[in-house]
Design a protein around this motif. Sequence first.
Motif, short mmCIF file in Angstrom:
data_model
loop_
_atom_site.label_atom_id
_atom_site.label_comp_id
_atom_site.label_asym_id
_atom_site.label_seq_id
_atom_site.Cartn_x
_atom_site.Cartn_y
_atom_site.Cartn_z
N ASN A 259 0.88 -1.17 0.00
CA ASN A 259 0.00 0.00 0.00
C ASN A 259 0.92 1.22 0.00
O ASN A 259 1.55 1.54 1.01
N LEU A 260 1.03 1.87 -1.14
CA LEU A 260 2.01 2.93 -1.34
C LEU A 260 1.64 4.20 -0.60
O LEU A 260 0.48 4.60 -0.55
N SER A 261 2.65 4.86 -0.07
CA SER A 261 2.47 6.13 0.61
C SER A 261 1.98 7.18 -0.39
O SER A 261 2.61 7.40 -1.43
N ALA A 262 0.87 7.81 -0.09
CA ALA A 262 0.30 8.81 -0.99
C ALA A 262 1.23 9.99 -1.18
O ALA A 262 1.23 10.64 -2.22
N GLY A 263 2.07 10.27 -0.18
CA GLY A 263 2.99 11.40 -0.25
C GLY A 263 4.09 11.26 -1.29
O GLY A 263 4.77 12.24 -1.61
N LEU A 264 4.26 10.09 -1.83
CA LEU A 264 5.26 9.89 -2.88
C LEU A 264 4.85 10.54 -4.19
O LEU A 264 5.69 10.83 -5.04
N PHE A 265 3.55 10.75 -4.36
CA PHE A 265 3.01 11.21 -5.63
C PHE A 265 2.48 12.63 -5.51
O PHE A 265 1.77 12.96 -4.56
N LYS A 266 2.83 13.45 -6.47
CA LYS A 266 2.44 14.87 -6.46
C LYS A 266 0.93 14.99 -6.25
O LYS A 266 0.13 14.36 -6.95
N GLY A 267 0.55 15.80 -5.26
CA GLY A 267 -0.86 16.02 -4.97
C GLY A 267 -1.61 14.76 -4.59
O GLY A 267 -2.82 14.69 -4.76
N ALA A 268 -0.87 13.76 -4.06
CA ALA A 268 -1.45 12.46 -3.73
C ALA A 268 -2.26 11.92 -4.91
O ALA A 268 -3.29 11.28 -4.75
N ALA A 269 -1.75 12.21 -6.12
CA ALA A 269 -2.35 11.76 -7.38
C ALA A 269 -3.79 12.23 -7.53
O ALA A 269 -4.57 11.65 -8.28
N ASP A 270 -4.15 13.29 -6.82
CA ASP A 270 -5.51 13.85 -6.87
C ASP A 270 -6.59 12.80 -6.59
O ASP A 270 -7.73 12.93 -7.06
N ALA A 271 -6.23 11.77 -5.83
CA ALA A 271 -7.19 10.72 -5.49
C ALA A 271 -8.08 11.17 -4.33
O ALA A 271 -7.63 11.89 -3.44
N PRO A 272 -9.33 10.74 -4.31
CA PRO A 272 -10.23 11.12 -3.22
C PRO A 272 -10.03 10.24 -1.98
O PRO A 272 -9.71 9.06 -2.10
N MET A 273 -10.21 10.82 -0.78
CA MET A 273 -10.18 10.06 0.46
C MET A 273 -11.46 9.25 0.53
O MET A 273 -12.56 9.79 0.41
N LYS A 274 -11.33 7.93 0.71
CA LYS A 274 -12.50 7.05 0.73
C LYS A 274 -12.65 6.23 2.00
O LYS A 274 -13.72 5.74 2.29
N LEU A 275 -11.53 6.06 2.77
CA LEU A 275 -11.61 5.14 3.90
C LEU A 275 -10.60 5.50 4.98
O LEU A 275 -9.46 5.84 4.68
N GLU A 276 -11.05 5.44 6.23
CA GLU A 276 -10.18 5.63 7.40
C GLU A 276 -10.26 4.39 8.28
O GLU A 276 -11.36 3.87 8.52
N PHE A 277 -9.11 3.93 8.76
CA PHE A 277 -9.03 2.81 9.68
C PHE A 277 -8.68 3.30 11.09
O PHE A 277 -7.97 4.29 11.23
N PHE A 278 -9.13 2.58 12.11
CA PHE A 278 -8.80 2.86 13.51
C PHE A 278 -9.15 4.30 13.90
O PHE A 278 -8.38 4.98 14.57
N THR A 279 -10.32 4.77 13.49
CA THR A 279 -10.69 6.17 13.75
C THR A 279 -10.80 6.49 15.23
O THR A 279 -10.59 7.64 15.63
N ASP A 280 -11.08 5.50 16.07
CA ASP A 280 -11.14 5.76 17.50
C ASP A 280 -9.76 5.94 18.12
O ASP A 280 -9.64 6.33 19.28
N ASN A 281 -8.69 5.70 17.34
CA ASN A 281 -7.31 5.97 17.79
C ASN A 281 -6.81 7.33 17.31
O ASN A 281 -5.69 7.72 17.63
N CYS A 282 -7.59 8.03 16.52
CA CYS A 282 -7.17 9.31 15.97
C CYS A 282 -7.00 10.33 17.10
O CYS A 282 -7.92 10.55 17.88
#
Length: 143
Positions: A91-114
């Motif tokens: 699962n590649l780090s989004a920060g490697l790609f300019k603008g996180a490849a303009d991909a939309p945020m679709k899913l968060e894991f472990f949100t109760d640990n945020c």
Amino acid sequence: MDEVQHLSGQCLCGAVQITATASNPILRACHCDMCRQHTSGMFVSISADPDSISVEGPAKSFRSSEWAERGFCPECGSTLWYGTVHDGVKNLSAGLFKGAADAPMKLEFFTDNCPQGYALAGTHKKLSTQETIALFAPQEGEA
């Protein structure tokens, strides 16, 4: 059907180059303890087609648990991926790609640990620790 996106990125110092394709480029954020310790915040990954990923340069990985590894650049320390060892998926780090490849945020894991210090906006799917574990490690007898 969406067009396949070609991803091309690099670590902070440029020593590691990563290319891949993404048939469905989406962002996922993980707030688990290990991701936060590894990145000093959430780990945001972009979905890529597993067989398309090419890594060039001195990338290294650290086996962080029985089932996972974390890739990094030994020169600058950039986080490169979170990978599952049983299937070799990265699962590649989004920060490697300019603008996180303009991909939309679709899913968060472990949100109760945020931590209280930050939160992601939007109406994407947000899974608690219990929901995340159930997704990746179903109990015996479950599909």
